[in-house]
Enzyme design. Sequence first.
Site, PDB file in Angstrom:
ATOM      1  N   ASP A 103      -2.420  -0.971  10.475  1.00 12.91           N
ATOM      2  CA  ASP A 103      -2.562  -1.280   9.610  1.00 12.91           C
ATOM      3  C   ASP A 103      -2.608  -2.250   8.630  1.00 12.91           C
ATOM      4  OD1 ASP A 103       0.327  -1.532   9.110  1.00 12.91           O
ATOM      5  OD2 ASP A 103       0.358  -0.072   7.921  1.00 12.91           O
TER       6      ASP A 103
ATOM      7  N   LYS B  38       0.549  -1.223  -0.281  1.00 12.70           N
ATOM      8  CA  LYS B  38       0.055   0.242  -0.323  1.00 12.70           C
ATOM      9  C   LYS B  38       1.096   1.378  -0.430  1.00 12.70           C
ATOM     10  CE  LYS B  38       0.912   1.158   4.472  1.00 12.70           C
ATOM     11  NZ  LYS B  38       1.883   2.674   4.628  1.00 12.70           N
TER      12      LYS B  38
HETATM   13  O1  C5P Z   1       0.102  -1.214  15.718  1.00 14.02           O
HETATM   14  P1  C5P Z   1       1.975  -1.497  15.067  1.00 14.02           P
HETATM   15  O2  C5P Z   1       1.884  -2.597  16.066  1.00 14.02           O
HETATM   16  O3  C5P Z   1       1.448  -0.920  13.774  1.00 14.02           O
HETATM   17  O4  C5P Z   1       2.433   0.210  15.556  1.00 14.02           O
HETATM   18  C1  C5P Z   1       3.882  -0.200  16.243  1.00 14.02           C
HETATM   19  C2  C5P Z   1       4.063   1.354  16.831  1.00 14.02           C
HETATM   20  O5  C5P Z   1       3.960   1.979  16.365  1.00 14.02           O
HETATM   21  C3  C5P Z   1       3.159   1.276  18.280  1.00 14.02           C
HETATM   22  O6  C5P Z   1       3.446   0.367  19.363  1.00 14.02           O
HETATM   23  C4  C5P Z   1       2.878   2.602  18.727  1.00 14.02           C
HETATM   24  O7  C5P Z   1       4.441   2.903  19.307  1.00 14.02           O
HETATM   25  C5  C5P Z   1       2.873   3.549  17.312  1.00 14.02           C
HETATM   26  N1  C5P Z   1       2.418   3.934  16.449  1.00 14.02           N
HETATM   27  C6  C5P Z   1       1.882   5.072  16.917  1.00 14.02           C
HETATM   28  N2  C5P Z   1       0.067   5.534  16.563  1.00 14.02           N
HETATM   29  C7  C5P Z   1      -0.317   5.031  15.836  1.00 14.02           C
HETATM   30  C8  C5P Z   1       0.515   3.694  15.054  1.00 14.02           C
HETATM   31  C9  C5P Z   1       0.907   3.448  15.518  1.00 14.02           C
HETATM   32  O8  C5P Z   1       1.983   6.078  17.828  1.00 14.02           O
HETATM   33  N3  C5P Z   1      -1.157   5.074  14.649  1.00 14.02           N
END
Ligand code: C5P
Length: 317
Positions: free
Chosen positions: A136, A10
């Site tokens: 995502d 994406k």
């Molecule tokens: O959801 P994901 O595992 O991809 O997120 C990894 C890290 O990225 C989270 O622990 C957080 O620190 C950060 N993050 C965030 N806000 C989001 C998505 C991710 O702060 N909307």
Amino acid sequence: MTVTVRSFAKINLGLYIGALRADGFHDLRTVYQTIALHDVIRVGVARGTGIVIVCTDPRVPRDASNTCHRMAERVLDKLDATGRVTIEIEKQLPVQGGLGAASSNAVATMIALERALKRRLTQAARLRIAADVGSDLPQFLVGGTSLGVGRGEEVYPVPDLPPLPVVVVTPEIGVSTPQAFADWDELTHSDASDRLLEVGRALSAWMVSPNTGASARSGSRAGSLLLDLVRTGIENDFERVVFPQYPELRDIKGLLERAGASYASLSGSGSTLYGLFRTREAAVKAVLRLRKQGLRAQATVTLTRAQYWKRSLAASR
Ligand code: C5P
């Protein structure tokens, strides 16, 4: 039985970061768009137990930290199924590249594993598990053009953009998304404003513009739809923290613009940059020019939701 699924990438058409929430995530708004570049995931289930990741790319973890491993665990648990699951990842997409490859690989694993087990999860269960593995992932259960809100995991299909030529440049830099969010907080002092509301208004105005919806299905509208989107002033907030750290990425964005892109941007937290082009010929010409400048550039195209699903599953047996 082995099931093969194409795992598409994406790009983000604009990404706006809002307030840091109590759960440690950031509120955000983005338009996700699937593109035709992909990895291939093969999932096999045999007698026994355990989850084995097979991948020749040394940058891909093979332990329980791999998103595909985490996904397989959850799917087996939810379906109350047992077996020895082998997940082969044929890697073409960049690692930590902002194209959502690890997330896409995990969703492809879910789809392939359901088929290998000949069992089905409800769509709601799929979305819940996907959101649990990462913010995502759910958009890969939608595909095409979709609006991401919340921490990015709440995703709504929007009228598909007609197929648009895209040039993707993948520098050999891995950017940590959590670090990029932390850098954003430092830059902005986590200053929450009503900016996301304004962004939401601009995006909804774009979605009801005369060029969207059913009348926009034909490719001839692609140019005006793209122009409409560019006129909304789409931006990726991550550029403000990632470009100062990797100035060469800002330079690549400039090169994409000079090579004729109607719009160029960082995807996610990078390091991939993409440019949107009016014609396939213009995109191919830009690729040749960027390669001469020593960059890893590829021409591809955006995928509508129908194309995304058809091509994802075309390889499955
Ligand atoms: O959801 P994901 O595992 O991809 O997120 C990894 C890290 O990225 C989270 O622990 C957080 O620190 C950060 N993050 C965030 N806000 C989001 C998505 C991710 O702060 N909307």
